[in-house]
Scaffold this active site. Structure first.
Site, PDB file in Angstrom:
ATOM      1  N   ALA A 242       0.819  -1.209   0.000  1.00  0.00           N
ATOM      2  CA  ALA A 242       0.000   0.000   0.000  1.00  0.00           C
ATOM      3  C   ALA A 242       0.853   1.260   0.000  1.00  0.00           C
ATOM      4  CB  ALA A 242      -0.909   0.005   1.223  1.00  0.00           C
TER       5      ALA A 242
ATOM      6  N   ASP B 233       0.550  -7.715  12.802  1.00  0.00           N
ATOM      7  CA  ASP B 233       1.847  -7.088  12.491  1.00  0.00           C
ATOM      8  C   ASP B 233       2.190  -6.036  13.541  1.00  0.00           C
ATOM      9  OD1 ASP B 233       4.182  -6.576  11.093  1.00  0.00           O
ATOM     10  OD2 ASP B 233       3.230  -5.267   9.630  1.00  0.00           O
TER      11      ASP B 233
HETATM   12  N1  LIG Z   1      -3.505   7.214  10.328  1.00  0.00           N
HETATM   13  C1  LIG Z   1      -2.202   7.513  10.193  1.00  0.00           C
HETATM   14  N2  LIG Z   1      -1.710   8.641  10.736  1.00  0.00           N
HETATM   15  C2  LIG Z   1      -0.409   8.964  10.593  1.00  0.00           C
HETATM   16  N3  LIG Z   1       0.478   8.234   9.931  1.00  0.00           N
HETATM   17  C3  LIG Z   1       0.060   7.089   9.356  1.00  0.00           C
HETATM   18  C4  LIG Z   1      -1.298   6.673   9.452  1.00  0.00           C
HETATM   19  N4  LIG Z   1      -1.426   5.516   8.792  1.00  0.00           N
HETATM   20  C5  LIG Z   1      -0.201   5.222   8.309  1.00  0.00           C
HETATM   21  N5  LIG Z   1       0.704   6.155   8.645  1.00  0.00           N
HETATM   22  C6  LIG Z   1       2.145   6.143   8.286  1.00  0.00           C
HETATM   23  O1  LIG Z   1       2.354   5.327   7.136  1.00  0.00           O
HETATM   24  C7  LIG Z   1       3.176   4.206   7.448  1.00  0.00           C
HETATM   25  C8  LIG Z   1       2.684   2.953   6.724  1.00  0.00           C
HETATM   26  O2  LIG Z   1       1.319   2.688   7.007  1.00  0.00           O
HETATM   27  P1  LIG Z   1       0.777   1.223   7.292  1.00  0.00           P
HETATM   28  O3  LIG Z   1      -0.697   1.273   7.443  1.00  0.00           O
HETATM   29  O4  LIG Z   1       1.554   0.683   8.433  1.00  0.00           O
HETATM   30  O5  LIG Z   1       1.134   0.485   5.918  1.00  0.00           O
HETATM   31  P2  LIG Z   1       1.982  -0.846   5.618  1.00  0.00           P
HETATM   32  O6  LIG Z   1       0.982  -1.942   5.640  1.00  0.00           O
HETATM   33  O7  LIG Z   1       2.546  -0.635   4.265  1.00  0.00           O
HETATM   34  O8  LIG Z   1       3.020  -0.965   6.693  1.00  0.00           O
HETATM   35  C9  LIG Z   1       3.130   4.087   8.958  1.00  0.00           C
HETATM   36  O9  LIG Z   1       4.292   3.506   9.476  1.00  0.00           O
HETATM   37  C10 LIG Z   1       2.961   5.533   9.386  1.00  0.00           C
HETATM   38  O10 LIG Z   1       4.209   6.180   9.424  1.00  0.00           O
HETATM   39 MG   LIG Z   2       3.073  -0.747   8.745  1.00  0.00          MG
END
Ligand SMILES: Nc1ncnc2c1ncn2[C@@H]1O[C@H](COP(=O)(O)OP(=O)(O)O)[C@@H](O)[C@H]1O
Ligand SMILES: [Mg+2]
Lengths: 331, 208
Positions: B13, B124
């Site tokens: 993503a 995770d």
């Molecule tokens: N709601 C949020 N608010 C702030 N930062 C976010 C949020 N969602 C994701 N991020 C940032 O994006 C990064 C990747 O998002 P994540 O959902 O963990 O995706 P992946 O599955 O690729 O790890 C996180 O480590 C964070 O730094």
């Molecule tokens: Mg992540």
């Protein structure tokens, strides 16, 4: 330096002779003989009997093809594990006998690590890959991290090769079924839904296998089933490989194992690599399947880095884990 | 049109920071993969988006902080959620005082305990998937999660964090025990069994 390698972890017995100069590998000969059961899966004892029958002959042939007298071999290497006990014992016994007879040092190596190292050895630009290793019994995603080769993902039930073979067997296809399934799959683009099972960087195939057999019982076209089976299983393999690449921040991917011969799997992994801006590597087929050359090559680099073994250290290890190997030849 | 910028790209993503109804939000967009056929791609993206949104809602019900969801587009594979200010635990952990680290560990454990009370497996739990804002830990990235009541699943869930702490915060790897301390405060079903399971998983010797 010339190394003779003996591979005997499962249904193949292989003798390879390689010449190593620093970190480049030239394969002088690589002979393989595969035990094909009349019906059913591999019976470890029968496979070992097969290996015993052909091993001496195969060693002779390998030396001949390499144009090397036995005395010119500097090192004997063999697959110490993981694998089927009786097969491993056959390879180890032959290696010990050769080592004693020729008065040459002996080294036992990890089969899975050999699949990765041979790629680095014969493909100079392949330096630090994530390996997608797909064979009959094994399905693993392996990469170098913190001083060792680590398994980042693997099958939680059966190997992808076994999955394909079991599907083929339920339809009375000859063993191995992979190539036949690949041909049939080319005839269709009609996707039948199959379970897709990825958990993090791990994968499972038994649900997929059951569902595919079920489609066949319900008289769905065989081409459609083969197509769907490949598309689903290979997409899942490609996904866990990509996860491992993102996780380890590596820019290279390498294929190994018998299923790496499948063109569709190659295409998928290569598209994935392209989209990530990463490099894609696959050695020639004879170095992807279980083979003696990769065992010889790993033996050589271990020896070069200072590893020495006595006969007492050459006990086989059926459950030899990838991360049990001290990788002193890389930093 | 509001300006948008990509703040992160993973294997699955892309995270884009933008505005929605005047609030700062992130869009988690699942990426199309051209190596897989359309049928599989569409199905995976839709089911994972739906599953992730569902688990986030379930986590909130258990009293665990998660970003507020503004919108879910299952077909496009986009979850629009509140942007959480603050810092990922990964980025601050090693700079904290011992006292603060231990409190944080217990708080993490308490939150995981609440998730597990609802049989929510995050899938995770690493320190990059937890953001601290105004003293509260927000959990993100439920993309690998599931609902599962089994001890095995809960053990694996905690073991992922244990290994993440060992690799990312290796100097403080032994502080995982404070996570367990917190966990036992809120997870009152069968904490002993889960703890035993973690040991068993360690014995199996897998690495991630
Ligand atoms: N709601 C949020 N608010 C702030 N930062 C976010 C949020 N969602 C994701 N991020 C940032 O994006 C990064 C990747 O998002 P994540 O959902 O963990 O995706 P992946 O599955 O690729 O790890 C996180 O480590 C964070 O730094
Ligand atoms: Mg992540």
């Amino acid at each position: 330096m010339i190394t003779l390698g003996i591979e005997g972890t499962a249904h193949s017995i292989g003798i390879g002779i390689v010449k190593g100069r620093n970190d480049s590998c030239s394969v002088l000969s690589n002979m393989i003989r595969t035990y094909r059961p009349e019906k059913g899966g591999i019976h470890p004892r029968e496979a070992a009997n097969h290996h015993v029958t052909y091993i001496a002959e195969l060693i002779k042939e390998a030396l001949q093809q390499a144009h090397i007298p036995a005395q010119d071999v500097d090192l004997i290497s063999f697959s110490q594990g993981p694998g089927l006990g009786p097969c491993l014992r056959t390879a180890a016994t032959a290696a010990r006998a050769l080592s004693l007879k020729l008065h040459k040092p002996i080294i036992g190596v990890n089969h899975c690590v050999a699949h990765l190292e041979i790629g680095r050895g014969v493909l100079p630009e392949c330096t630090d890959p994530v390996l997608l290793y797909t064979s009959g019994a094994n399905t693993q995603v392996i990469a170098f991290a913190e001083g060792k080769y680590r398994v980042f993902g693997e099958t939680l039930d059966i190997g992808i090769g076994n999955c394909l073979d079991k599907f083929g067997r339920s339809l009375q296809m000859p063993f191995p079924s992979g190539p036949r399934i690949e041909q049939l799959a080319k005839k269709s683009t009609n996707y039948l839904e199959l379970p897709y099972s990825v958990k993090g960087m791990d994968i499972a195939f038994s649900g997929l296998l059951t569902a595919a057999i079920h489609y066949h019982k319900n008289n769905k076209p065989l081409g459609d089933i083969c197509y769907s089976l490949q598309e689903t299983a290979f997409a899942a393999l490609t996904e866990i490989t990509e996860r491992a690449m993102a996780h380890t921040e590596k820019q290279q991917v390498l294929l190994g194992g018998g299923v790496a011969a499948n063109q569709r799997l190659r295409d998928m992994v290569s598209i994935m690599a392209n989209e990530r801006g990463a490099r894609f590597f696959v050695p020639e087929k004879s170095l992807c399947v279980d083979n003696g050359a990769m065992i010889a090559w790993l033996g050589y680099i271990m020896y070069q880095s200072g590893v020495r073994m006595e006969i007492d250290d050459t006990i086989i290890n059926q459950r030899f884990r990838t991360d049990q190997v001290e990788v002193i030849w890389r930093d | 049109m509001t300006e948008e910028n990509s703040i992160y790209q993973g294997a699955e993503a892309k995270i884009i920071k933008t505005m929605c109804l005047g609030y700062p939000v992130v869009e988690k967009r699942r990426l199309k993969k051209s190596y897989r056929i359309q049928e599989i791609d569409t199905r995976l993206i839709a089911s994972r988006t739906k599953e992730e949104a569902k688990l986030m809602a379930a986590a909130r019900k258990q009293g665990v902080c998660v970003p507020i969801i503004f919108d879910v587009d299952i077909q496009q594979g986009i979850i629009t959620m509140e942007y959480i200010e603050g810092n990922r635990i990964k980025d601050i952990y090693n700079t904290l005082s011992k006292q603060k680290r231990l409190k944080l560990c217990r708080d993490i454990g308490e939150s995981i305990g609440r998730l597990h009370m609802g049989d929510i497996i995050h899938g995770d739990i690493t320190t990059s998937n937890m953001i601290v804002y105004e003293g509260r830990i927000h959990f993100i990235d439920f993309g690998l999660g599931e609902i599962n009541h089994e001890v095995e699943a809960k053990g694996v869930d905690l073991h992922v964090l244990m290994e993440a702490m060992e690799s990312t915060h290796s100097r403080f790897a032994n502080e995982f025990k404070y996570v367990l301390e917190g966990y036992k405060r809120t997870y009152i079903k069968n904490p002993k069994e889960v703890e035993g399971k973690i040991q068993e998983i360690v014995q199996r010797g897998r690495y991630r």
